[in-house]
Design an enzyme around this catalytic site. Structure first.
Site, mmCIF file in Angstrom:
data_model
loop_
_atom_site.group_PDB
_atom_site.id
_atom_site.type_symbol
_atom_site.label_atom_id
_atom_site.label_comp_id
_atom_site.label_asym_id
_atom_site.label_seq_id
_atom_site.Cartn_x
_atom_site.Cartn_y
_atom_site.Cartn_z
ATOM 1 N N ASP A 47 0.764 -1.400 -0.047
ATOM 2 C CA ASP A 47 0.076 0.230 0.345
ATOM 3 C C ASP A 47 0.835 1.465 0.133
ATOM 4 O OD1 ASP A 47 -2.345 2.142 0.152
ATOM 5 O OD2 ASP A 47 -1.850 1.704 2.672
ATOM 6 N N ASP A 89 -0.488 4.684 1.075
ATOM 7 C CA ASP A 89 -0.538 6.371 2.234
ATOM 8 C C ASP A 89 -0.575 5.191 3.164
ATOM 9 O OD1 ASP A 89 -0.656 8.650 0.388
ATOM 10 O OD2 ASP A 89 -2.259 7.128 -0.667
ATOM 11 N N ASP A 142 -1.705 -1.079 6.079
ATOM 12 C CA ASP A 142 -2.085 -0.505 7.298
ATOM 13 C C ASP A 142 -3.311 -0.505 7.910
ATOM 14 O OD1 ASP A 142 -2.407 1.628 4.993
ATOM 15 O OD2 ASP A 142 -2.899 3.323 7.180
#
Length: 232
Positions: free
Chosen positions: A12, A14, A174
């Protein structure tokens, strides 16, 4: 008998590779201020990241109890993207330890890709400005294939575009969309605790949890060994 190649690691963006929250918050606050609304704090903005620009704006409007039509949100998206494009790397930086972790994994033979809900052009622009683009075999966004996380098609097609094999791939993320896309694609996943999620990543039950990028190479090695034990 030949051994299988080291797994591809798909990240991922961001909240996983790069701490983008300051610049995303600035873009959101630019839009909110333009609409005559109060701006939001950085911690509040962090919790709004992860589902793409439209959803971030919608969350910002909901926070201020402002109703908006889809067309109004689309107009605000244009303002957001224009501002964010011009300021995309003002304060965004790779998370501590990322470069060293990528170097170590690369030395072990791993290759990398990015699977993000960010628009592809913005993802590439950000990684270009941070000098990271060349490290990734593919950088795919929420508009690349017409689907976004947690739809497993985005992850499967990212892996294919990067020349990888889903059976030897590990996801790193995240938040819920990352854990969800990996689970739906049948791919092991590492969760990072330093990203953007309202639900603590450990509660999403990834296969491994790390709290610093220095822990990533060992976590990848542990998942690689576990996969070999299952398939071997």
């Amino acid at each position: 008998m030949t051994s299988s190649p080291p797994p591809m690691v798909v990240f991922d963006l961001d909240g996983t590779l790069v701490d983008t929250a300051p610049d995303l918050a600035a873009a959101l606050n630019f839009v909110l201020d333009r609409e005559g609304l109060r701006t939001v704090s950085l911690p509040t903005a962090r919790s709004m990241i992860g589902a793409g620009v439209r959803r971030m704006i919608e969350r910002g409007l909901e926070h201020e109890d402002r109703a908006a039509t889809p067309d109004e949100v689309t107009r605000m998206m244009g303002d957001f993207i224009d501002y964010y494009t011009a300021h995309i790397a003002d304060a965004s930086r790779p998370f501590e330890g990322l470069i060293e972790a990528l170097d170590e994994l690369s030395a072990r033979g791993h290759c990398f890709a990015v699977c993000t809900n960010k628009l592809e052009a913005l993802a590439k622009l950000l990684l270009d400005q941070l000098g990271l683009s060349s490290r990734f075999s593919a950088i795919c966004g929420g508009d690349t294939f017409g689907v976004s996380k947690p739809d497993p098609a985005i992850l499967r097609q990212t892996i294919a575009q990067a020349g990888g094999n889903p059976q030897t791939t590990i996801m790193v993320g995240d938040a819920g969309p990352d854990i969800g896309v990996a689970r739906r694609a049948g791919i092991p996943v590492i969760g990072v605790t330093f990203g953007y999620t309202e639900v603590p990543v450990a509660e999403l039950k990834p296969d491994r949890v790390i709290s610093h990028m220095r822990e990533l190479p060992d976590a990848v090695a542990a998942l690689q060994a576990a996969t070999l034990n299952v398939t071997g």
